[in-house]
Enzyme design. Structure first.
Site, PDB file in Angstrom:
ATOM      1  N   PHE A 102      -1.754  -5.064  -7.459  1.00  0.00           N
ATOM      2  CA  PHE A 102      -2.381  -4.858  -6.160  1.00  0.00           C
ATOM      3  C   PHE A 102      -2.698  -6.229  -5.586  1.00  0.00           C
ATOM      4  O   PHE A 102      -3.222  -7.093  -6.292  1.00  0.00           O
ATOM      5  CB  PHE A 102      -3.658  -4.033  -6.327  1.00  0.00           C
ATOM      6  N   ASP A 118      -6.904  -4.137 -15.305  1.00  0.00           N
ATOM      7  CA  ASP A 118      -7.394  -3.425 -14.122  1.00  0.00           C
ATOM      8  C   ASP A 118      -7.080  -1.945 -14.332  1.00  0.00           C
ATOM      9  O   ASP A 118      -5.918  -1.555 -14.451  1.00  0.00           O
ATOM     10  CB  ASP A 118      -6.686  -3.966 -12.875  1.00  0.00           C
ATOM     11  N   TYR A 164     -14.052   5.127  -7.070  1.00  0.00           N
ATOM     12  CA  TYR A 164     -13.891   6.054  -5.940  1.00  0.00           C
ATOM     13  C   TYR A 164     -12.563   6.802  -5.957  1.00  0.00           C
ATOM     14  O   TYR A 164     -12.309   7.624  -5.085  1.00  0.00           O
ATOM     15  CB  TYR A 164     -14.053   5.322  -4.606  1.00  0.00           C
ATOM     16  N   LYS A 165     -11.723   6.560  -6.963  1.00  0.00           N
ATOM     17  CA  LYS A 165     -10.461   7.284  -7.060  1.00  0.00           C
ATOM     18  C   LYS A 165     -10.651   8.505  -7.957  1.00  0.00           C
ATOM     19  O   LYS A 165     -11.253   9.491  -7.566  1.00  0.00           O
ATOM     20  CB  LYS A 165      -9.361   6.356  -7.563  1.00  0.00           C
ATOM     21  N   ARG A 171       3.337   8.678  -1.530  1.00  0.00           N
ATOM     22  CA  ARG A 171       2.556   8.751  -2.776  1.00  0.00           C
ATOM     23  C   ARG A 171       1.779  10.066  -2.814  1.00  0.00           C
ATOM     24  O   ARG A 171       1.117  10.447  -1.848  1.00  0.00           O
ATOM     25  CB  ARG A 171       1.557   7.599  -2.876  1.00  0.00           C
TER      26      ARG A 171
END
Length: 414
Positions: free
Chosen positions: A141, A210, A235-236, A384
């Site tokens: 990312f 990560d 938050y995922k 996605r």
């Protein structure tokens, strides 16, 4: 990366009926099916939990208590009486079993980016002198790369971008730190955390992982596999809410040597002594910096209740079954040649999302969302679909594939 192009086998009414029937049977047998009612969902299909998890339905009432009673009535007393001060470590211990860590090694606070900075700089200091290279996942990312580059400038190291599969060959006596994502955010490819961590250690370097796209979706095994430091967002798949605080894992064996580049008053051994010299506290609290974001942090704590009694292995089993079934439905429904899966077929290499390469992906995703199928895209051409096993079912997967096929059929030749 190998790619498998889907083909439209029949697309017939019989096929559709058979897949719908299978979906209903799979949902009926799903041991996690009752978790769905814990979330605030509409009649659409939400497949973007790998960007923002759905709201657990009980959270608003809990947050209301934080605002009206803890803040509104108790005010400053809540730091002690409501446990505000100990929240970063307490909530860290709630997350620990979800990533395979014993208590006392995770502290919650700040953003993933800030925690990446803390972890990479501290790892470089742990590695010691004579090692001046920081290997960074070349597919990472973007922010992780930006932060690592800044950390390298600060510590006098140089960045070496490398594909995760090539890390063992790139390691050497100059390697200090290796920063990797466990799951690729674009493709959903799952990287070999145990094997790569072992290779990093064999080279005498420090491994930083990560976990943003793996925590809450699959077993991580931080302690089991000897990971040194790790970071992740909440938050995922953990459903902590937009901008909910991230977390930092520091293995117990490294805590005494963990030298944070952001030594704030919250991580001082005597935080209220207000002395000019910094003396770090013991344990994972060394990862704290400034005053915690209490409202977001306690929102996350409430959201984690949805995980009570859930085994991560059961989540992983459902995740793989869901993504398998979705890919099967895509193959059955989607017009031949319209999409190509870039998500690995092998379970050992797959996270909890399916990424499909598609012409005009932005327009296709917009039409899907208009029809209640909410995924997202990564420009220029990747659709996605994130599968959160706590609230996504097999009927959702079948419906999403069927609507995708309808949208692609309508846009053929457009």
């Amino acid at each position: 990366m190998s790619e498998t192009t889907t083909t439209n086998t029949t697309g017939s009414a019989t096929t559709t009926e058979a897949l719908r029937e299978r979906a209903l049977k799979l949902d009926a047998a799903d041991p996690l099916a009752d978790r769905r009612e814990l979330f605030a969902l509409d009649d659409g299909v939400y497949l973007d939990g790998n960007s923002l998890g759905a709201l657990p339905a009980h959270v608003p009432a809990r947050v209301q208590d934080v605002l009206t009673r803890q803040w509104g009535e108790l005010r400053i007393r809540s730091w002690e009486e409501s446990g505000w001060w100990t929240a970063p470590e307490r909530i860290g211990d709630r997350i620990a079993p979800l990533v395979g860590a014993a208590a006392g090694q995770i502290v919650v606070g700040d953003s993933t980016s800030v925690n990446v900075f803390k972890a990479v700089v501290a790892a470089a200091r742990i590695a010691g002198e004579g090692r001046d290279e920081i290997l960074v996942d070349a597919t990472t990312f973007p922010t992780d790369g930006y932060i690592a580059a800044s950390a390298a400038r600060l510590t006098g190291h140089r960045i070496v971008p490398v594909a995760p599969a090539d890390v063992p060959a790139a390691l050497g006596p100059r390697t200090a730190v290796v920063l990797l994502n466990q799951v690729d955010y674009r493709s959903g490819r799952l990287h070999d955390l145990p094997g790569l961590t072992a290779a990093v250690h064999a080279a005498g370097a420090v491994a930083v992982w990560d976990l943003c796209h793996s925590a809450g979706a699959l077993p991580v095994g931080l302690d089991e596999h000897g990971v040194d430091l790790a970071v992740g967002c909440t938050y995922k798949y953990l459903n902590g809410g937009p901008g909910s605080p991230a977390y930092l894992y520091v293995a117990e064996r490294h805590q005494a040597a963990f030298d944070s580049p952001l030594p704030g008053w919250n991580s001082h051994a005597d935080p209220f002594g207000m002395t000019p010299d910094y003396a770090p506290v013991d344990g994972s609290a060394r990862g704290r910096v400034g005053t915690p974001d209490i409202v977001s942090m306690l929102t996350l704590e409430a959201a984690l209740d949805a995980w009570d009694g859930v085994e991560v292995d059961a989540v992983r089993a459902k995740s793989l079954a869901l993504t398998d079934f979705f890919l099967e439905c895509v193959e059955a429904y989607v017009p031949a040649g319209r999409v190509t899966s870039v998500t690995p077929a092998a379970h050992a290499e797959r996270g909890s999302q399916v990424a499909l390469r598609c012409d005009d992906a932005e327009s296709v995703m917009r039409r899907l969302i208009e029809r209640g199928i909410v995924g997202d895209l990564r420009r220029p051409d990747v659709l996605r679909f994130g599968f959160t096993p706590l609230y996504v079912g097999f009927a959702d997967a079948e419906r999403a594939a069927r609507v995708l096929a309808e949208v692609l059929a309508e846009t053929a030749g457009a």
